[in-house]
Design an enzyme around this catalytic site. Sequence first.
Site, short mmCIF file in Angstrom:
data_model
loop_
_atom_site.label_atom_id
_atom_site.label_comp_id
_atom_site.label_asym_id
_atom_site.label_seq_id
_atom_site.Cartn_x
_atom_site.Cartn_y
_atom_site.Cartn_z
CB CYS A 70 -0.96 0.00 1.17
SG CYS A 70 -2.10 -1.39 1.11
CG HIS A 110 -3.34 3.56 1.90
ND1 HIS A 110 -3.74 3.11 0.65
CD2 HIS A 110 -3.43 2.50 2.74
CE1 HIS A 110 -4.05 1.83 0.75
NE2 HIS A 110 -3.88 1.44 2.00
CG ASN A 148 -6.79 -0.68 0.88
OD1 ASN A 148 -6.01 -0.29 0.02
ND2 ASN A 148 -6.39 -1.13 2.06
O1 UT7 Z 1 -4.08 -1.16 3.34
C1 UT7 Z 1 -3.28 -1.58 4.39
C2 UT7 Z 1 -3.76 -1.06 5.62
N1 UT7 Z 1 -4.97 -1.74 6.01
C3 UT7 Z 1 -5.68 -1.22 6.94
O2 UT7 Z 1 -5.33 -0.16 7.37
C4 UT7 Z 1 -6.88 -1.96 7.48
C5 UT7 Z 1 -6.94 -1.69 8.94
N2 UT7 Z 1 -8.03 -2.33 9.63
C6 UT7 Z 1 -9.34 -2.01 9.47
O3 UT7 Z 1 -9.68 -1.23 8.62
C7 UT7 Z 1 -10.35 -2.60 10.43
O4 UT7 Z 1 -9.68 -3.23 11.49
C8 UT7 Z 1 -11.32 -3.61 9.77
C9 UT7 Z 1 -12.27 -2.86 8.88
C10 UT7 Z 1 -10.53 -4.63 8.96
C11 UT7 Z 1 -12.14 -4.34 10.84
O5 UT7 Z 1 -12.81 -3.42 11.67
P1 UT7 Z 1 -12.82 -3.64 13.25
O6 UT7 Z 1 -13.67 -2.58 13.82
O7 UT7 Z 1 -11.39 -3.69 13.68
O8 UT7 Z 1 -13.57 -5.02 13.39
P2 UT7 Z 1 -13.05 -6.39 13.99
O9 UT7 Z 1 -12.01 -7.01 13.12
O10 UT7 Z 1 -12.70 -6.17 15.42
O11 UT7 Z 1 -14.36 -7.26 13.89
C12 UT7 Z 1 -15.54 -6.93 14.63
C13 UT7 Z 1 -16.62 -7.95 14.34
C14 UT7 Z 1 -16.16 -9.40 14.45
O12 UT7 Z 1 -17.21 -10.14 15.04
P3 UT7 Z 1 -17.13 -10.55 16.59
O13 UT7 Z 1 -15.89 -11.38 16.70
O14 UT7 Z 1 -17.05 -9.26 17.33
O15 UT7 Z 1 -18.41 -11.30 16.79
C15 UT7 Z 1 -15.99 -9.84 13.02
O16 UT7 Z 1 -16.20 -11.23 12.83
O17 UT7 Z 1 -17.08 -7.79 12.98
C16 UT7 Z 1 -17.10 -9.06 12.31
N3 UT7 Z 1 -16.84 -8.87 10.91
C17 UT7 Z 1 -17.79 -8.64 9.99
N4 UT7 Z 1 -19.13 -8.57 10.08
C18 UT7 Z 1 -19.83 -8.32 8.97
C19 UT7 Z 1 -15.62 -8.83 10.28
N5 UT7 Z 1 -15.79 -8.59 8.96
C20 UT7 Z 1 -17.12 -8.47 8.77
C21 UT7 Z 1 -17.90 -8.20 7.62
N6 UT7 Z 1 -19.25 -8.15 7.78
N7 UT7 Z 1 -17.37 -8.00 6.40
#
Ligand code: UT7
Length: 322
Positions: free
Chosen positions: A113, A249, A279
């Site tokens: 990225c 980014h 992204n």
């Molecule tokens: O390009 C390189 C740089 N990349 C980044 O900067 C990405 C950085 N990270 C992020 O943008 C975020 O961490 C994410 C968008 C990937 C995830 O957001 P989050 O608020 O950190 O969510 P999480 O991973 O803590 O997941 C929360 C919940 C989980 O369920 P439980 O375990 O709390 O029951 C996941 O299973 O959301 C669930 N979940 C989803 N639900 C519906 C994860 N993906 C999805 C989805 N739809 N697509």
Amino acid sequence: MIRSVITGTGSALPVRRVSNAQLAEQVDTSDEWIVERTGIRFRHIAGEGETTATLAADACRAALAAAGVDAQDIDLIVLATATPDQTFPASATKVQAMLGIDDCVAFDVAAVCSGFLYAVQVVDSMIRSGVAKRALVIGAETFSRILDWEDRTTCVLFGDGAGAIVLEAQDTADEGGRGILTTKLHADGRHNQLLYVDGGVSTTGTVGKLRMKGREVFRHAVTNLAAVMTESLAMAGLSADQVDWVVPHQANARILDATARKLGLAPERVVVTVDQHANTSAASVPLALDVAVRDGRIQQGQIVVLEAMGGGFTWGAAVIRF
Ligand code: UT7
């Protein structure tokens, strides 16, 4: 004093545009979750015949037209990508052939990225040292081809696209003149396992799929991006309140908000396209830059900061008097 000046920008997107609702028909997700956690509403997905190199070449044609530069006058092409058309040759050489350029230097840069920021520093150094005079710097990706479409934690986050700039050597005696003022890059390979592809030429012999521990990447992203922007602005002798535009980014709207808040930057000064493109890895910064140049927000003479962070980890920023 020789400076590298951006004289044209361009971008290209695959024809097919996919909404969150369309994705929710394929994987267990929802428009509400994606919008609330990421700000993403749409992404473009490459179809048959659309590749990293074809998108890159289209972005270059637009950038060359904007700059009023003939392709034959380009002496350097650097393409940032983690999704090349082939393992080799470099996709930059395919772009060269597509643009009909008989002879120039052409190679790819891999920093995921932050690849575009890495490419900008390399090209800026080559221009200021006199090795190149007129370059195309490109970020282009087809991440849809390395996504695990059954993994909802990653497949909803990415899209395909390309952005390009024409960077030209200009002699300026004026400290206040246009051009790239500073670039600053970092890498910390101890974090390889937080964002990676589980395959490769020399390991599995396969292309592999993207894997990410999103929450941990998020935490590092805000800290590292705020730090590198502060560092690059200090190197340029500027403060955050002198910045006209930040072109970050586009990984997650919450990262953009949190980073701007950390630096005390007004949200209106941050260019946001993550809602429309998701992204697009190395393509995201030049794509967002082109959008803001073409809609008239970014004007000549303004101070623009580019920043990105990605797999490796790698991260960086560039301060430009546009
Ligand atoms: O390009 C390189 C740089 N990349 C980044 O900067 C990405 C950085 N990270 C992020 O943008 C975020 O961490 C994410 C968008 C990937 C995830 O957001 P989050 O608020 O950190 O969510 P999480 O991973 O803590 O997941 C929360 C919940 C989980 O369920 P439980 O375990 O709390 O029951 C996941 O299973 O959301 C669930 N979940 C989803 N639900 C519906 C994860 N993906 C999805 C989805 N739809 N697509």
